[in-house]
Design a protein around this motif. Sequence first.
Motif, short mmCIF file in Angstrom:
data_model
loop_
_atom_site.label_atom_id
_atom_site.label_comp_id
_atom_site.label_asym_id
_atom_site.label_seq_id
_atom_site.Cartn_x
_atom_site.Cartn_y
_atom_site.Cartn_z
N LYS A 58 11.91 -4.99 -12.37
CA LYS A 58 11.27 -6.31 -12.48
C LYS A 58 9.77 -6.23 -12.71
N HIS A 59 9.21 -5.03 -12.56
CA HIS A 59 7.76 -4.85 -12.77
C HIS A 59 7.54 -3.67 -13.69
N ARG A 60 6.51 -3.72 -14.48
CA ARG A 60 6.14 -2.52 -15.22
C ARG A 60 5.49 -1.56 -14.24
N ALA A 61 5.74 -0.27 -14.44
CA ALA A 61 5.19 0.73 -13.53
C ALA A 61 3.69 0.54 -13.35
N GLU A 62 3.04 0.27 -14.47
CA GLU A 62 1.57 0.16 -14.44
C GLU A 62 1.09 -1.02 -13.60
N GLU A 63 2.01 -1.96 -13.34
CA GLU A 63 1.62 -3.10 -12.50
C GLU A 63 1.43 -2.69 -11.04
N LEU A 64 2.22 -1.70 -10.61
CA LEU A 64 2.24 -1.38 -9.18
C LEU A 64 1.62 -0.03 -8.83
N ALA A 65 1.97 1.01 -9.58
CA ALA A 65 1.55 2.35 -9.17
C ALA A 65 0.27 2.77 -9.85
N THR A 66 -0.76 1.97 -9.71
CA THR A 66 -2.05 2.33 -10.29
C THR A 66 -3.17 1.97 -9.30
N PRO A 67 -4.28 2.70 -9.39
CA PRO A 67 -5.42 2.36 -8.53
C PRO A 67 -5.93 0.95 -8.83
N TYR A 68 -5.82 0.54 -10.11
CA TYR A 68 -6.30 -0.79 -10.48
C TYR A 68 -5.49 -1.87 -9.76
N ALA A 69 -4.17 -1.70 -9.75
CA ALA A 69 -3.31 -2.69 -9.07
C ALA A 69 -3.67 -2.78 -7.59
N PHE A 70 -3.95 -1.63 -6.99
CA PHE A 70 -4.29 -1.62 -5.56
C PHE A 70 -5.63 -2.30 -5.31
N GLN A 71 -6.59 -2.03 -6.18
CA GLN A 71 -7.91 -2.67 -6.02
C GLN A 71 -7.79 -4.18 -6.19
N THR A 72 -6.92 -4.59 -7.12
CA THR A 72 -6.79 -6.02 -7.42
C THR A 72 -6.02 -6.76 -6.33
N ASN A 73 -4.93 -6.13 -5.85
CA ASN A 73 -4.08 -6.83 -4.90
C ASN A 73 -3.46 -5.84 -3.89
N PRO A 74 -4.27 -5.36 -2.94
CA PRO A 74 -3.76 -4.36 -1.99
C PRO A 74 -2.58 -4.87 -1.16
N LYS A 75 -2.56 -6.19 -0.92
CA LYS A 75 -1.47 -6.75 -0.10
C LYS A 75 -0.13 -6.59 -0.83
N LEU A 76 -0.12 -6.94 -2.13
CA LEU A 76 1.11 -6.82 -2.93
C LEU A 76 1.60 -5.37 -2.96
N ILE A 77 0.66 -4.47 -3.20
CA ILE A 77 1.04 -3.06 -3.32
C ILE A 77 1.57 -2.55 -1.98
N TRP A 78 0.93 -2.93 -0.87
CA TRP A 78 1.41 -2.49 0.44
C TRP A 78 2.76 -3.13 0.78
N GLU A 79 2.99 -4.36 0.31
CA GLU A 79 4.30 -4.99 0.54
C GLU A 79 5.40 -4.19 -0.15
N TRP A 80 5.07 -3.70 -1.37
CA TRP A 80 6.03 -2.88 -2.10
C TRP A 80 6.33 -1.59 -1.33
N TYR A 81 5.26 -0.92 -0.85
CA TYR A 81 5.47 0.34 -0.11
C TYR A 81 6.17 0.07 1.22
#
Length: 247
Positions: A43-66
């Motif tokens: 449902k997501h492109r890899a680059e949306e989630l597993a990148t430093p940019y994604a984490f900088q932009t939305n750390p909450k979303l990335i941590w929810e995924w992890y």
Amino acid sequence: MEFSDSLIEEFQPSKNLVVLTGAGISAESGVPTFRGEDGLWRKHRAEELATPYAFQTNPKLIWEWYDWRRGIIAKTEPNPGHTAIAEMEQVFPHFSLITQNVDGLHRRAGNTKIIEIHGNLWQTRCVREGKVGEDYRVPLPEIPPKCECGALLRPHVVWFGESLDQEDLARSYRLIEECNLLLVVGTSAVVQPVASFPVEAKRQGAFVVEVNIDSSPISSLVNGSLLGKAGEILPALLGKIKGSWST
Ligand code: BJW
């Protein structure tokens, strides 16, 4: 399960065996793979989630995924594929495991000679101090989690565009250079630099065997291709290898 005699003969105890694994080894434990029909990123492109940019932009979303993935992995157990690889470490005097997986299942199965080349999702790293810690809580009480110093913690994993740990990478290249038998299990072999390891091993003269339910970009270069589930093939393969040693 049938294996050719010539393939089994390659697995002599004197061989310097390296096993390289990807998400497919954990699929039968119930850990979703990254790509393919039921992949984590359907449902997501890899680059949306597993990148430093994604984490900088939305750390909450990335941590929810992890946090979601940690919840799944916490309920899983190593499967017969992991167990067979752990036993290989016991029976082959010259053995090393390089895994791209961050789930920690190889360690739980008993492997110790292991490089987790993309990190470990049970470890966190302070974005300010770089300090690495362990956190096995599921779910995490606070998302995104913070370091004692007040800065954000991030998962201690390698994202796209980030360098791999230089020491782990140097050790891996050395292992690949020195091995004469490489067993590649459950990886789509598309993510660099690890995808180049089988190519490099083959170039150096190693005998390369792939175990996968599907063909991959390395299928045409390997010496032996075992098509099927790792949790079925690896225990059967190890059984045949040990049987050949005792005759
Ligand atoms: C079964 C099975 C069963 C299922 N039994 N089998 C050179 C050329 C082009 C691009 C690059 C390049 N060098 C670097 C790049 C950029 C990038 C890259 O490779 N991009 C490509 C995708 C094009 N690489 C990087 O950015 C890396 N950094 C780097 O090289 O730094 C220097 C640099 C940067 C930028 C430019 C140039 C140089 C870092 C890569 C980090 C990868 N990180 C992830 C996330 C880890 C954290 C997390 O888990 O959240 O690692 S991405 C993801 O893919 C994860 C995995 O470890 C990795 C590999 O996936 P894997 O394990 O192969 O899983 P799947 O799902 O793809 O495949 C499963 C397989 O199992 C399938 O084949 C199934 O058939 C099979 N299977 N069930 C047996 N039961």
